[in-house]
Each structure stands twice: as C-alpha cells, then as structure tokens.
Write a protein that holds these residues in place. Structure first.
Motif, short mmCIF file in Angstrom:
data_model
loop_
_atom_site.label_atom_id
_atom_site.label_comp_id
_atom_site.label_asym_id
_atom_site.label_seq_id
_atom_site.Cartn_x
_atom_site.Cartn_y
_atom_site.Cartn_z
N LEU A 142 0.80 -1.22 0.00
CA LEU A 142 0.00 0.00 0.00
C LEU A 142 0.84 1.27 0.00
N ASP A 143 2.17 1.13 0.11
CA ASP A 143 3.04 2.30 0.25
C ASP A 143 2.90 3.28 -0.92
N GLY A 144 2.83 2.76 -2.14
CA GLY A 144 2.75 3.62 -3.32
C GLY A 144 1.45 4.38 -3.44
N TYR A 145 0.45 3.97 -2.65
CA TYR A 145 -0.86 4.64 -2.66
C TYR A 145 -1.12 5.39 -1.36
N THR A 146 -0.09 5.52 -0.54
CA THR A 146 -0.24 6.19 0.75
C THR A 146 0.51 7.52 0.72
N VAL A 147 -0.20 8.59 1.04
CA VAL A 147 0.38 9.93 1.05
C VAL A 147 0.01 10.60 2.36
N ASP A 148 1.02 11.03 3.10
CA ASP A 148 0.81 11.70 4.40
C ASP A 148 -0.09 10.87 5.32
N GLY A 149 0.13 9.56 5.32
CA GLY A 149 -0.58 8.67 6.22
C GLY A 149 -1.96 8.26 5.77
N LYS A 150 -2.41 8.74 4.63
CA LYS A 150 -3.73 8.38 4.11
C LYS A 150 -3.58 7.48 2.88
N THR A 151 -4.45 6.47 2.78
CA THR A 151 -4.39 5.51 1.68
C THR A 151 -5.44 5.87 0.64
N TYR A 152 -5.00 5.94 -0.63
CA TYR A 152 -5.88 6.39 -1.69
C TYR A 152 -6.28 5.29 -2.67
N SER A 153 -5.69 4.11 -2.56
CA SER A 153 -6.10 2.97 -3.36
C SER A 153 -5.36 1.73 -2.87
N VAL A 154 -5.62 0.61 -3.52
CA VAL A 154 -4.89 -0.63 -3.26
C VAL A 154 -4.53 -1.24 -4.61
N PRO A 155 -3.43 -1.98 -4.68
CA PRO A 155 -3.04 -2.55 -5.98
C PRO A 155 -3.93 -3.71 -6.39
N MET A 156 -4.24 -3.75 -7.69
CA MET A 156 -5.04 -4.84 -8.23
C MET A 156 -4.18 -5.94 -8.83
N ASN A 157 -2.87 -5.71 -8.88
CA ASN A 157 -1.96 -6.69 -9.44
C ASN A 157 -0.55 -6.40 -8.95
N LEU A 158 0.41 -7.15 -9.42
CA LEU A 158 1.82 -6.89 -9.16
C LEU A 158 2.46 -6.73 -10.53
N ALA A 159 3.26 -5.67 -10.72
CA ALA A 159 3.70 -5.33 -12.07
C ALA A 159 5.22 -5.21 -12.19
N PRO A 160 5.95 -6.33 -12.06
CA PRO A 160 7.35 -6.29 -12.47
C PRO A 160 7.38 -5.98 -13.97
N SER A 161 8.23 -5.05 -14.38
CA SER A 161 8.07 -4.50 -15.73
C SER A 161 9.13 -4.96 -16.72
N SER A 162 10.06 -5.83 -16.31
CA SER A 162 11.17 -6.10 -17.20
C SER A 162 11.64 -7.54 -17.12
N PHE A 163 11.10 -8.38 -18.00
CA PHE A 163 11.56 -9.76 -18.16
C PHE A 163 11.96 -10.00 -19.60
N ILE A 164 12.82 -10.96 -19.79
CA ILE A 164 13.12 -11.44 -21.14
C ILE A 164 12.27 -12.69 -21.37
N TYR A 165 11.38 -12.61 -22.34
CA TYR A 165 10.63 -13.78 -22.79
C TYR A 165 11.36 -14.32 -24.02
N TYR A 166 11.68 -15.61 -24.02
CA TYR A 166 12.49 -16.13 -25.12
C TYR A 166 11.93 -17.45 -25.64
N ASN A 167 12.18 -17.68 -26.93
CA ASN A 167 11.73 -18.89 -27.61
C ASN A 167 12.88 -19.90 -27.57
N GLN A 168 12.75 -20.90 -26.71
CA GLN A 168 13.82 -21.89 -26.53
C GLN A 168 14.14 -22.63 -27.83
N ALA A 169 13.14 -22.86 -28.67
CA ALA A 169 13.36 -23.57 -29.93
C ALA A 169 14.30 -22.79 -30.84
#
Length: 442
Positions: A142-169
């Motif tokens: 909730l830290d990213g949605y908390t400002v001055d001790g007040k909570t303004y939302s909650v996350p609906m997912n987890l968003a790691p933004s950088s993976f390598i997707y690769y075709n093993q074949a």
C-alpha cells in the motif's frame, strides 16, 4: 478508439403496479414492516485500460459486467482506453479538475500528483471496515498509494516491468544459451543477427515501453537503486552523473548492435508481440503483464517453447543481478467530488475489482498479484507457474516512471527514443536532470 460504452439498466417493473391499489398498499406495508427499502439509484463513471483480448483484460471486464448485472440500481458509464492514452487523458482532465468517478491509476508519482492537486479522496474508512481484506496484502503493497498517512487505493496486481521472454526452440536451433552475463547477451544478439533472426522484438511507438521494460532495469543494474532514489529526489545524485550516462550508453549500444528490429519506434506492443508470435524474433522484453497475452493469444508451438528470465548481470554495476524494475500494480482512484450513493457504489465496485474475488480473478488470468493468495499450480498455465517461481527469488526496483515527475517522464521517454536513433547520451541526461530538478523546485 475512445469509445464510450454506457451501460444502463432499467429497474424491473414493480409488482405493485400490476396489482390493484389495495394489493399494492399491502405490499408496501409488508416491505416497511420487514425493514426493507429500495436501494438509492447511483451513477459511476469508470475509466480503465482493459481494452485488449488478453486474459487479464477479459477478466476485469467480466467483473464490470457482473457488477452491473448484480446492481440494477447503479448505472455504470465505462470507458476503456489503451494504457498510454489513459495516462494522457487522466493528466488532461486532472488539469481541468474533471476526473472520472473511478479510474485506473498508478502508484507513487501519479498518485502523489493527484493528491497534491486535490483530486482524490482517501479510502481508509472503507478499507478499515474490511480488515480481512486490508491485512492480506503483501508487505509494503500500500506504500505507493499512501500519502501523508492516508491511503488512496490498493493494488489490483503486481507489475514487475522487465523480463526477457524467449523462444527456446530458436535458441536451440542456433546453439545459443540463455544469457547469464552481459557478454553472453551480446553474443546471443550477434548470433541471431547473423542468422537473420530479430534478437529482441520492440514496440516503442508508445514511448514508455523502452523506459519501463528495458532501460529502468539496465539503469538499476548500473547505478543501483539507492542512486536512483537520490537522483529522483535530487538529494545527493544527479542524472548527469557518470553512472547514469553509462546506463544510457549501454541501451544505445544495444541499438547499435541491432538488438531490435528496424522501425521499433513506429510499431506498438501488439505489433511487437506479433513478431514474436510469428517466430521472427527470438526474444521480447516486457512486464509480467505480458504473460496474460501470451497464454491467451500465442500460437501453441510458440507458447510451448517460451520461457522467462531476467536481464543479465552487468560487470561493475552497483545493482543486484536478481532484480527487475516494476511497481506493486495499478489501483482504482476515487474522485474527491464523489459523494452519497454514487460514492457508495464506487466503493463497492472498487472492492469487486480489488477485493479477494477480484484478486483471485486476476491471479487466474495469469497475472501476478500483490495479495496473499495461493496459486493453484494444477490449474495455472505452466508458463505462469514458471513466472510465479521466478518472482520468489526476484526483487523489484522502482521503474523510472513511478518515481519521476510527469515532466521528467515525458523527457526520458522521448529521450530514449532519440537515444536509440543516435542521440547524444550526455545531452539527453542533461534534459532529464533539468526536467526533474525543475519539477521538484531544485
């Protein structure tokens, strides 16, 4: 394609209108005696970015449809926009103080800017009324949605933004091993180019893509997270520092090595994915959210040979090798102007989307969540199980656009496009530094 879909439901005709006056009065008396009362009518405008045919978007739109069907007293006015279009539109209406009632928003920088502008209302009272929900988020969610001790939302997912997707074949066909070091990464790029295979498909038309899915992690590998947080606050580091310029140069080196196909700045993410689906690219770099698209839309022969890894370590870098950039995930912002029955309806919809059932639907759409819920490996796609296991040993560092001001985000996104077309790293670094310093008054 900003199509406004207005979903209106009519109230069922009351039985009292079909009965005689006496019968109708008896029905009213019976309802009153039992303590029943009709629900107040409400209207809620909703903006979201679930416009695609990936499993996550389909799941979220179903929640909206189900909510509407279950709440005939509520009229939802729903508008779906692509991610980059939504961000631009939100900042436009924010400037005019004309926010929609309920809308997808991002943690950290965007949330703080909207709070500073007096555009959001906190959800603490509603959140605290459901402790079994509030207490089940992962630590610091909730830290990213908390400002001055007040909570303004909650996350609906987890968003790691950088993976390598690769075709093993494709890797196996040309004798390329999955890179663990930067030198191995460059060797793989060279081998694929020699065999007329695009090493990494990139769709950077919406210019946040290179920043979020590639550069933020390269920069963290080189500078370390602490340096970036200092530079973002202009407290002991600047974007003109040598380590940041080196980060820019390393991304430019990838471009010079022809890691990406020609015209990458003129195609979008969907076109990027098509290059991978067609077997024309050995890899693409994207966030965890891409898996929902892969599972839903990739050809079986590609999906069955796709695997996931993180960007290789960089020699001499200050950042951890087992890191990916990212954020806890998007949440739903609630307009400060919302009151009464409309506010009550918006809060119930927020709970439908981000409460336990919404989190479960998200997880079952092959999308990571910031919520404590077990993955049923017997039902989940094997590639999502692979991603889930990878995340157990991978930490998240801040993606750049989550911490920088909106002005600096525009500059870095445009700057990276320029960089990959031959722009000067030092000059681009100075533009980013000036934008961030100016935005926070330093």
């Amino acid at each position: 394609m900003n199509k406004l879909t207005k979903i209106g439901l009519s109230m069922a005709v009351s039985a009292s209108l079909l009965a005689g006056c006496a019968g109708g009065q008896q029905a009213e008396d019976k309802t009153a005696a039992s303590g029943g009362a009709s629900k107040a009518k409400a209207k809620v405008t909703v903006w979201h970015n679930w416009t695609g045919q990936d499993a996550k978007a389909i799941a979220m739109r179903k929640i909206l449809d189900d909510f509407q069907a279950q709440h005939p007293e509520v009229t939802l006015e729903v508008e779906g926009l692509p991610t980059d279009g939504l961000k631009t539109r939100l900042r436009t209406v924010a400037a005019a103080d004309e926010m929609p009632d309920l809308f997808v928003m991002w943690p950290d920088a965007m949330t703080k800017e909207f709070v500073k502008g007096g555009l959001l209302q906190p959800i603490d009272e509603f959140l605290n009324s459901k402790p079994e929900w509030k207490n089940n988020f992962i630590p610091n969610a909730l830290d990213g949605y908390t400002v001055d001790g007040k909570t303004y939302s909650v996350p609906m997912n987890l968003a790691p933004s950088s993976f390598i997707y690769y075709n093993q074949a494709i890797f196996d066909k040309y004798g390329v091993k999955v890179p663990k070091t930067w030198d191995e990464f460059k060797t793989a790029i060279d081998t694929f180019n020699k065999n007329n295979v695009t090493p990494i498909a990139l769709g950077n038309k919406a210019n946040w893509v290179a920043q979020s899915t590639i550069f933020s992690t390269i920069a963290d590998r080189v500078t370390g997270t602490d340096w970036f947080l200092k530079a973002a606050t202009q407290n002991g580091a600047k974007f003109t520092d040598p380590e940041f310029v080196k980060s820019l140069s390393m991304l430019q080196d990838l471009g010079n090595a022809k890691a990406f196909q020609e015209g990458f700045n003129s195609i979008d993410e969907n076109q990027m994915m098509q290059l991978y689906f067609q077997g024309k690219a050995a890899m693409f770099m994207d966030g965890g959210w891409a898996l929902a698209n892969l599972v839903k839309n990739a050809p079986k022969e590609v999906l069955d040979t796709t695997h996931i890894t993180v960007l290789p370590a960089i020699d001499g870098g200050k950042g951890s090798a087992q890191m990916t950039a990212g954020v806890v995930g998007t949440g739903m912002g609630v307009s400060k102007k919302l009151t009464g029955a409309n506010k009550d309806a918006a809060m119930q919809l927020l709970y439908a989307l981000s409460g336990p059932d919404g989190q479960k639907a998200t997880l079952e759409s092959s999308t990571l969540v910031s919520y404590k819920i077990d993955l049923d490996k017997t039902k989940a796609h094997p590639l999502f199980v692979e991603l889930n296991e990878l995340m157990k040993n991978t930490k998240i560092s801040p993606v750049y656009d989550s911490k920088l001001s909106s002005a600096a985000v525009d500059v870095i996104n445009n700057g990276l496009q320029e960089l990959l077309m031959g722009g000067n790293p030092e000059a681009i670094a100075k533009k980013i530094q000036d934008a961030q310093a100016g935005a926070i008054g330093k």
